[in-house]
Design a protein around this motif. Structure first.
Motif, mmCIF file in Angstrom:
data_model
loop_
_atom_site.group_PDB
_atom_site.id
_atom_site.type_symbol
_atom_site.label_atom_id
_atom_site.label_comp_id
_atom_site.label_asym_id
_atom_site.label_seq_id
_atom_site.Cartn_x
_atom_site.Cartn_y
_atom_site.Cartn_z
ATOM 1 N N THR A 55 3.157 36.303 27.452
ATOM 2 C CA THR A 55 3.075 37.445 28.357
ATOM 3 C C THR A 55 2.309 38.592 27.723
ATOM 4 O OG1 THR A 55 5.183 36.812 29.337
ATOM 5 C CG2 THR A 55 4.452 39.068 29.713
ATOM 6 N N PHE A 56 2.528 38.836 26.441
ATOM 7 C CA PHE A 56 1.781 39.896 25.749
ATOM 8 C C PHE A 56 0.283 39.605 25.783
ATOM 9 C CE2 PHE A 56 -0.374 41.064 21.790
ATOM 10 C CZ PHE A 56 -0.394 42.440 21.943
ATOM 11 N N ILE A 57 -0.080 38.368 25.466
ATOM 12 C CA ILE A 57 -1.504 38.005 25.455
ATOM 13 C C ILE A 57 -2.124 38.165 26.837
ATOM 14 C CG2 ILE A 57 -3.121 36.075 25.131
ATOM 15 C CD1 ILE A 57 -1.206 35.153 22.837
ATOM 16 N N LEU A 58 -1.412 37.724 27.865
ATOM 17 C CA LEU A 58 -1.925 37.882 29.225
ATOM 18 C C LEU A 58 -2.037 39.345 29.622
ATOM 19 C CD1 LEU A 58 -0.143 35.025 31.202
ATOM 20 C CD2 LEU A 58 -2.523 35.142 30.476
ATOM 21 N N ALA A 59 -1.050 40.135 29.264
ATOM 22 C CA ALA A 59 -1.070 41.553 29.635
ATOM 23 C C ALA A 59 -2.199 42.296 28.935
ATOM 24 C CB ALA A 59 0.270 42.197 29.288
ATOM 25 N N ILE A 60 -2.474 41.944 27.702
ATOM 26 C CA ILE A 60 -3.497 42.650 26.935
ATOM 27 C C ILE A 60 -4.904 42.215 27.372
ATOM 28 C CG2 ILE A 60 -4.397 41.807 24.718
ATOM 29 C CD1 ILE A 60 -2.481 44.854 25.028
ATOM 30 N N THR A 61 -5.015 41.043 28.002
ATOM 31 C CA THR A 61 -6.337 40.569 28.426
ATOM 32 C C THR A 61 -6.553 40.669 29.939
ATOM 33 O OG1 THR A 61 -5.529 38.290 28.524
ATOM 34 C CG2 THR A 61 -6.616 38.986 26.492
ATOM 35 N N LEU A 62 -5.622 40.158 30.733
ATOM 36 C CA LEU A 62 -5.851 40.088 32.176
ATOM 37 C C LEU A 62 -5.738 41.426 32.899
ATOM 38 C CD1 LEU A 62 -4.191 36.720 33.237
ATOM 39 C CD2 LEU A 62 -6.592 37.225 32.813
ATOM 40 N N ILE A 63 -4.833 42.272 32.487
ATOM 41 C CA ILE A 63 -4.702 43.562 33.165
ATOM 42 C C ILE A 63 -5.959 44.421 32.990
ATOM 43 C CG2 ILE A 63 -3.424 45.751 33.195
ATOM 44 C CD1 ILE A 63 -0.884 44.078 32.783
ATOM 45 N N PRO A 64 -6.509 44.553 31.777
ATOM 46 C CA PRO A 64 -7.765 45.307 31.665
ATOM 47 C C PRO A 64 -8.921 44.678 32.449
ATOM 48 C CG PRO A 64 -6.736 45.137 29.525
ATOM 49 C CD PRO A 64 -5.970 44.245 30.448
ATOM 50 N N ILE A 65 -8.985 43.352 32.472
ATOM 51 C CA ILE A 65 -10.042 42.684 33.243
ATOM 52 C C ILE A 65 -9.872 42.991 34.722
ATOM 53 C CG2 ILE A 65 -10.883 40.428 34.002
ATOM 54 C CD1 ILE A 65 -10.321 39.441 31.128
ATOM 55 N N ILE A 67 -8.383 45.569 36.093
ATOM 56 C CA ILE A 67 -8.697 46.975 36.337
ATOM 57 C C ILE A 67 -10.207 47.188 36.382
ATOM 58 C CG2 ILE A 67 -8.613 49.288 35.313
ATOM 59 C CD1 ILE A 67 -5.798 48.565 34.311
ATOM 60 N N LYS A 68 -10.909 46.492 35.505
ATOM 61 C CA LYS A 68 -12.364 46.646 35.468
ATOM 62 C C LYS A 68 -13.027 46.061 36.715
ATOM 63 C CE LYS A 68 -16.359 45.995 32.566
ATOM 64 N NZ LYS A 68 -16.905 45.420 31.352
ATOM 65 N N TRP A 69 -12.546 44.928 37.182
ATOM 66 C CA TRP A 69 -13.157 44.274 38.337
ATOM 67 C C TRP A 69 -12.788 44.928 39.665
ATOM 68 C CZ3 TRP A 69 -12.393 38.421 36.951
ATOM 69 C CH2 TRP A 69 -13.323 38.066 35.991
ATOM 70 N N LEU A 70 -11.553 45.390 39.772
ATOM 71 C CA LEU A 70 -11.122 45.997 41.026
ATOM 72 C C LEU A 70 -11.636 47.427 41.115
ATOM 73 C CD1 LEU A 70 -7.439 44.764 41.144
ATOM 74 C CD2 LEU A 70 -9.376 43.849 42.408
ATOM 75 N N ASP A 71 -11.849 47.858 42.331
ATOM 76 C CA ASP A 71 -12.337 49.222 42.544
ATOM 77 C C ASP A 71 -11.135 50.138 42.761
ATOM 78 O OD1 ASP A 71 -14.169 51.265 42.848
ATOM 79 O OD2 ASP A 71 -14.318 50.971 45.016
ATOM 80 N N ILE A 72 -10.423 50.408 41.671
ATOM 81 C CA ILE A 72 -9.243 51.255 41.726
ATOM 82 C C ILE A 72 -9.643 52.666 41.319
ATOM 83 C CG2 ILE A 72 -6.953 51.666 40.777
ATOM 84 C CD1 ILE A 72 -6.770 48.655 40.273
#
Length: 83
Positions: A55-65, A67-72
């Protein structure tokens, strides 16, 4: 786009180590159950340890990705002066 990427990098620099340390200490706590003589407890401890680090690895990689891809766009909060 550069501002969003810079914000992501800065957030990971600030929060990365504390998140890693909390994940490691929690995972090690559950891993300590691996020395239990009861098989179900041993499996639970090992599974929880692996799950926490995954979960740590996914959170540190997928959440930033994401955020970058979505137009938030950030919400602007107006602060009112108090008397």
């Amino acid at each position: 786009m550069k501002n969003k990427q810079a914000a992501i990098v800065e957030a990971i620099k600030i929060a990365g180590k504390p998140c890693l340390y909390t994940s490691l200490t929690t995972a090690l706590g559950f891993a300590s159950l691996a020395v239990s003589p009861i098989a179900v407890i041993k499996i639970y401890g090992i599974s929880a340890c692996i799950g926490i680090m995954f979960t740590f690895i996914l959170a540190i990689t997928l959440i930033p990705i994401g955020i970058k891809w979505l137009d938030i766009k950030p919400k602007v909060i107006k602060l009112e002066a108090s008397d």
